[in-house]
Design a protein around this motif. Structure first.
Motif, PDB file in Angstrom:
ATOM      1  N   ALA A   1     -45.133  46.252 -22.161  1.00  0.00           N
ATOM      2  CA  ALA A   1     -44.369  45.645 -21.070  1.00  0.00           C
ATOM      3  C   ALA A   1     -42.929  45.359 -21.483  1.00  0.00           C
ATOM      4  O   ALA A   1     -42.024  45.313 -20.639  1.00  0.00           O
ATOM      5  CB  ALA A   1     -45.044  44.343 -20.617  1.00  0.00           C
ATOM      6  N   ASN A   2     -42.704  45.187 -22.775  1.00  0.00           N
ATOM      7  CA  ASN A   2     -41.365  44.856 -23.260  1.00  0.00           C
ATOM      8  C   ASN A   2     -40.324  45.898 -22.883  1.00  0.00           C
ATOM      9  O   ASN A   2     -39.149  45.572 -22.709  1.00  0.00           O
ATOM     10  CB  ASN A   2     -41.388  44.687 -24.779  1.00  0.00           C
ATOM     11  CG  ASN A   2     -40.100  44.083 -25.306  1.00  0.00           C
ATOM     12  OD1 ASN A   2     -39.783  42.940 -25.005  1.00  0.00           O
ATOM     13  ND2 ASN A   2     -39.342  44.849 -26.081  1.00  0.00           N
ATOM     14  N   LEU A   3     -40.743  47.157 -22.740  1.00  0.00           N
ATOM     15  CA  LEU A   3     -39.745  48.185 -22.407  1.00  0.00           C
ATOM     16  C   LEU A   3     -39.131  47.905 -21.033  1.00  0.00           C
ATOM     17  O   LEU A   3     -37.925  48.114 -20.827  1.00  0.00           O
ATOM     18  CB  LEU A   3     -40.352  49.583 -22.489  1.00  0.00           C
ATOM     19  CG  LEU A   3     -41.343  50.051 -21.424  1.00  0.00           C
ATOM     20  CD1 LEU A   3     -40.643  50.644 -20.196  1.00  0.00           C
ATOM     21  CD2 LEU A   3     -42.284  51.100 -22.017  1.00  0.00           C
ATOM     22  N   GLU A   4     -39.945  47.414 -20.097  1.00  0.00           N
ATOM     23  CA  GLU A   4     -39.407  47.098 -18.774  1.00  0.00           C
ATOM     24  C   GLU A   4     -38.423  45.950 -18.861  1.00  0.00           C
ATOM     25  O   GLU A   4     -37.317  46.003 -18.309  1.00  0.00           O
ATOM     26  CB  GLU A   4     -40.546  46.755 -17.807  1.00  0.00           C
ATOM     27  CG  GLU A   4     -40.170  46.859 -16.322  1.00  0.00           C
ATOM     28  CD  GLU A   4     -39.236  45.769 -15.817  1.00  0.00           C
ATOM     29  OE1 GLU A   4     -38.474  46.023 -14.870  1.00  0.00           O
ATOM     30  OE2 GLU A   4     -39.250  44.645 -16.373  1.00  0.00           O
ATOM     31  N   TYR A   5     -38.806  44.901 -19.571  1.00  0.00           N
ATOM     32  CA  TYR A   5     -37.935  43.739 -19.691  1.00  0.00           C
ATOM     33  C   TYR A   5     -36.626  44.105 -20.388  1.00  0.00           C
ATOM     34  O   TYR A   5     -35.542  43.660 -19.980  1.00  0.00           O
ATOM     35  CB  TYR A   5     -38.629  42.622 -20.477  1.00  0.00           C
ATOM     36  CG  TYR A   5     -40.015  42.268 -20.005  1.00  0.00           C
ATOM     37  CD1 TYR A   5     -40.341  42.270 -18.649  1.00  0.00           C
ATOM     38  CD2 TYR A   5     -41.006  41.919 -20.923  1.00  0.00           C
ATOM     39  CE1 TYR A   5     -41.615  41.945 -18.226  1.00  0.00           C
ATOM     40  CE2 TYR A   5     -42.281  41.594 -20.504  1.00  0.00           C
ATOM     41  CZ  TYR A   5     -42.586  41.606 -19.157  1.00  0.00           C
ATOM     42  OH  TYR A   5     -43.856  41.288 -18.744  1.00  0.00           O
ATOM     43  N   TYR A   6     -36.740  44.909 -21.442  1.00  0.00           N
ATOM     44  CA  TYR A   6     -35.543  45.254 -22.214  1.00  0.00           C
ATOM     45  C   TYR A   6     -34.527  45.987 -21.355  1.00  0.00           C
ATOM     46  O   TYR A   6     -33.337  45.619 -21.315  1.00  0.00           O
ATOM     47  CB  TYR A   6     -35.897  46.101 -23.435  1.00  0.00           C
ATOM     48  CG  TYR A   6     -34.666  46.628 -24.143  1.00  0.00           C
ATOM     49  CD1 TYR A   6     -33.915  45.803 -24.970  1.00  0.00           C
ATOM     50  CD2 TYR A   6     -34.217  47.937 -23.922  1.00  0.00           C
ATOM     51  CE1 TYR A   6     -32.755  46.260 -25.585  1.00  0.00           C
ATOM     52  CE2 TYR A   6     -33.062  48.403 -24.534  1.00  0.00           C
ATOM     53  CZ  TYR A   6     -32.342  47.564 -25.363  1.00  0.00           C
ATOM     54  OH  TYR A   6     -31.179  48.027 -25.958  1.00  0.00           O
ATOM     55  N   TYR A   7     -34.966  47.015 -20.655  1.00  0.00           N
ATOM     56  CA  TYR A   7     -34.008  47.801 -19.870  1.00  0.00           C
ATOM     57  C   TYR A   7     -33.487  47.020 -18.666  1.00  0.00           C
ATOM     58  O   TYR A   7     -32.331  47.176 -18.263  1.00  0.00           O
ATOM     59  CB  TYR A   7     -34.638  49.127 -19.441  1.00  0.00           C
ATOM     60  CG  TYR A   7     -34.795  50.088 -20.598  1.00  0.00           C
ATOM     61  CD1 TYR A   7     -33.671  50.587 -21.266  1.00  0.00           C
ATOM     62  CD2 TYR A   7     -36.051  50.498 -21.044  1.00  0.00           C
ATOM     63  CE1 TYR A   7     -33.800  51.452 -22.341  1.00  0.00           C
ATOM     64  CE2 TYR A   7     -36.183  51.366 -22.125  1.00  0.00           C
ATOM     65  CZ  TYR A   7     -35.061  51.835 -22.765  1.00  0.00           C
ATOM     66  OH  TYR A   7     -35.185  52.690 -23.840  1.00  0.00           O
ATOM     67  N   GLU A   8     -34.321  46.150 -18.118  1.00  0.00           N
ATOM     68  CA  GLU A   8     -33.851  45.306 -17.020  1.00  0.00           C
ATOM     69  C   GLU A   8     -32.789  44.336 -17.524  1.00  0.00           C
ATOM     70  O   GLU A   8     -31.782  44.083 -16.838  1.00  0.00           O
ATOM     71  CB  GLU A   8     -35.026  44.547 -16.401  1.00  0.00           C
ATOM     72  CG  GLU A   8     -34.619  43.735 -15.177  1.00  0.00           C
ATOM     73  CD  GLU A   8     -35.795  43.215 -14.378  1.00  0.00           C
ATOM     74  OE1 GLU A   8     -35.661  42.121 -13.791  1.00  0.00           O
ATOM     75  OE2 GLU A   8     -36.837  43.900 -14.304  1.00  0.00           O
ATOM     76  N   GLU A   9     -33.009  43.785 -18.713  1.00  0.00           N
ATOM     77  CA  GLU A   9     -32.018  42.874 -19.289  1.00  0.00           C
ATOM     78  C   GLU A   9     -30.694  43.586 -19.528  1.00  0.00           C
ATOM     79  O   GLU A   9     -29.616  43.001 -19.342  1.00  0.00           O
ATOM     80  CB  GLU A   9     -32.532  42.290 -20.602  1.00  0.00           C
ATOM     81  CG  GLU A   9     -31.593  41.257 -21.203  1.00  0.00           C
ATOM     82  CD  GLU A   9     -31.543  41.292 -22.722  1.00  0.00           C
ATOM     83  OE1 GLU A   9     -31.337  40.235 -23.327  1.00  0.00           O
ATOM     84  OE2 GLU A   9     -31.672  42.385 -23.298  1.00  0.00           O
ATOM     85  N   GLN A  10     -30.747  44.853 -19.945  1.00  0.00           N
ATOM     86  CA  GLN A  10     -29.515  45.598 -20.195  1.00  0.00           C
ATOM     87  C   GLN A  10     -28.668  45.726 -18.937  1.00  0.00           C
ATOM     88  O   GLN A  10     -27.440  45.779 -18.998  1.00  0.00           O
ATOM     89  CB  GLN A  10     -29.845  46.991 -20.751  1.00  0.00           C
ATOM     90  CG  GLN A  10     -30.531  46.983 -22.104  1.00  0.00           C
ATOM     91  CD  GLN A  10     -29.764  46.192 -23.141  1.00  0.00           C
ATOM     92  OE1 GLN A  10     -28.661  46.556 -23.530  1.00  0.00           O
ATOM     93  NE2 GLN A  10     -30.346  45.085 -23.595  1.00  0.00           N
ATOM     94  N   ASP A  11     -29.322  45.754 -17.783  1.00  0.00           N
ATOM     95  CA  ASP A  11     -28.599  45.848 -16.509  1.00  0.00           C
ATOM     96  C   ASP A  11     -28.063  44.496 -16.050  1.00  0.00           C
ATOM     97  O   ASP A  11     -26.999  44.414 -15.432  1.00  0.00           O
ATOM     98  CB  ASP A  11     -29.519  46.409 -15.409  1.00  0.00           C
ATOM     99  CG  ASP A  11     -29.815  47.887 -15.587  1.00  0.00           C
ATOM    100  OD1 ASP A  11     -29.123  48.538 -16.401  1.00  0.00           O
ATOM    101  OD2 ASP A  11     -30.738  48.389 -14.924  1.00  0.00           O
ATOM    102  N   SER A  12     -28.815  43.426 -16.351  1.00  0.00           N
ATOM    103  CA  SER A  12     -28.487  42.120 -15.781  1.00  0.00           C
ATOM    104  C   SER A  12     -27.739  41.187 -16.716  1.00  0.00           C
ATOM    105  O   SER A  12     -27.217  40.160 -16.297  1.00  0.00           O
ATOM    106  CB  SER A  12     -29.780  41.426 -15.322  1.00  0.00           C
ATOM    107  OG  SER A  12     -30.643  41.207 -16.425  1.00  0.00           O
TER     108      SER A  12
END
Length: 436
Positions: free
Chosen positions: A199-210
């Motif tokens: 699940a961390n991959l989703e959080y990581y890439y979302e954080e990169q955008d936000s």
């Protein structure tokens, strides 16, 4: 004269009793570590024996079963013999135990740290917990099995190339004698690989955008959930065990990998010692999932293992615990035993790591690849969040329809906002199937 001798004898006895009582009350203390990592248990018990032999200080090690640590910690902290050393593994835990934890500011163990980047502090700057190991995770690969199908690890540079290799192996598994992925079980002993680490991959890439998550966000968008699904589907559809069998689990992914039954394994640096014993050239690749530019991805790096000292135990036990912690990271033999098992300790005088997965991560970084931070540590009420995600994923595994994946999305995205709101006493209003 006889009377004087009797008086002197009485005084001597009283002095001995007084000194003994004083020594008993201010003795060396003892250590009780409620350990979070099952794979570290044997090493810690051996080191506990060594420490008692060298220092005369008893060290008790208890290790709850995988998935039962938090419940055990809550029970033990209320007992008559609570742990003097316990483990905090995310921000929620740091918030829950901040009052119970001793302030580690200015202690000898803090002085040994070679980085302060991972420390947990309160708003009042109280140092609640410090890391005792830094780890990385990704997809372990057996290069020898790939070679039997004419592939090399370097052929895998993104999701499309990973998919090609994985599906080719799976399609030929019957005559090869091995499959692509180890069984990605959803039982309590293995579900964390999917509900936390993957699940961390989703959080990581979302954080990169936000923007950087300085604290847990109130909600997530799930913008990269399709990428999570890419890799999740690839794992369950090309594994040693059928998707329908993964909910109950009971397979042994570690054994499947080390015995040559599968070429890929979702794991991390904590498993390197075990895996490399059977597969000396084992290596690791990132979570390729179809994100643009992922050719420059590295491994997931961070920690969910932070030491906290119980402020409620006696000062003698606190001192004994702090001394034991310092010994673990400075003693040559002790720190090497720890590092050999867990990979790396962020302390100036600890033994140097020989962990191949951590070396691979350093190689990625040296080549300009980005490091994926451990943002799953921000999951609100992780036990409940992950449990509900397991339920949704299990239903999807049994019947892989769009409708069932929508339930996964609700568990992944909607429950984040719901559980965050509950933890922060905020009202949630359902809007278009999502919790805002």
């Amino acid at each position: 004269m006889r009377f004087k001798r009797i008086i002197a004898l009485i005084i001597s006895v009283m002095l001995i009793i007084s000194m003994t009582a004083c020594d008993f009350g201010t003795g060396k203390g003892s250590v009780y570590w409620l350990n979070f990592k099952p794979e570290l248990d044997a090493t810690l018990r051996s080191l506990a024996d060594k420490y008692k032999e060298e220092k005369g200080v008893p060290v008790k090690i208890e290790t709850p079963a995988s998935g039962e640590y938090l419940q055990s910690l809550r029970e033990q902290m209320k007992s008559e013999d609570p742990p003097s050393l316990f483990v905090i593994n995310n921000q929620d835990a740091a918030d829950e135990w901040k009052e119970a934890a001793l302030d580690l500011s200015g202690t000898g163990i803090q002085d040994e740290l070679n980085t302060s980047s991972y420390n947990f502090k309160t708003e009042e700057n109280k140092l609640v917990a410090i890391p005792y190991c830094l780890e990385c995770f990704g997809i372990a690969v057996n290069p020898d099995l790939l070679a039997r199908m004419g592939f090399k690890v370097d052929d895998i540079k993104n999701f499309d190339s990973l998919k090609k290799v994985v599906e080719t192996i799976h399609q030929n598994a019957s005559w090869l004698g091995f499959d692509a992925f180890c069984s990605p079980d959803l039982d309590s002993g293995s579900s964390w690989r999917l509900t936390g680490h993957l699940a961390n991959l989703e959080y990581y890439y979302e954080e990169q955008d936000s923007g950087s998550w300085k604290e847990s966000p109130a909600s997530i968008t799930g913008a990269y959930l399709p990428n999570y699904k890419n890799l999740y589907d690839l794992c369950i559809n090309n594994a040693v065990s059928a998707p329908e069998t993964l909910a109950e689990g009971g397979h042994n992914p570690t054994e499947e990998f080390t015995s040559g039954k599968a070429a890929f394994f979702l794991t991390g640096s904590w498993d390197y010692a075990t895996l490399s014993e059977k597969i000396p050239n084992v290596t690791m690749i990132p979570y390729y999932c179809g994100v643009k530019g992922e050719e420059k991805a590295g491994l997931n790096s961070g920690s969910e293992n932070f030491w906290a000292v119980n402020a409620a135990v006696s000062e003698a036990d606190q001192k004994a615990t702090l001394d034991f912690m310092k010994w673990l990271v400075t003693d040559e033999t002790a720190s090497k035993a720890m590092v050999d098992q867990i990979g790396n300790m962020p302390y100036k005088n600890a033994a140097k790591s020989e962990n191949g997965f951590l070396a691979k991560q350093n190689e990625y970084i040296s080549n300009g690849n980005y490091r994926m931070d451990w943002l799953m540590l921000h999951q609100p009420n992780p036990a409940t969040y992950r449990s509900e995600l397991v339920t949704a994923l299990s239903a999807y595994n049994a019947d892989r329809t769009d409708a069932n994946w929508d339930k996964v999305k609700e568990a992944f995205v909607g429950n984040w906002a719901k559980l965050y709101a509950e933890a922060n006493n905020k009202v949630t209003i359902p809007t278009e199937g999502k919790m805002k």
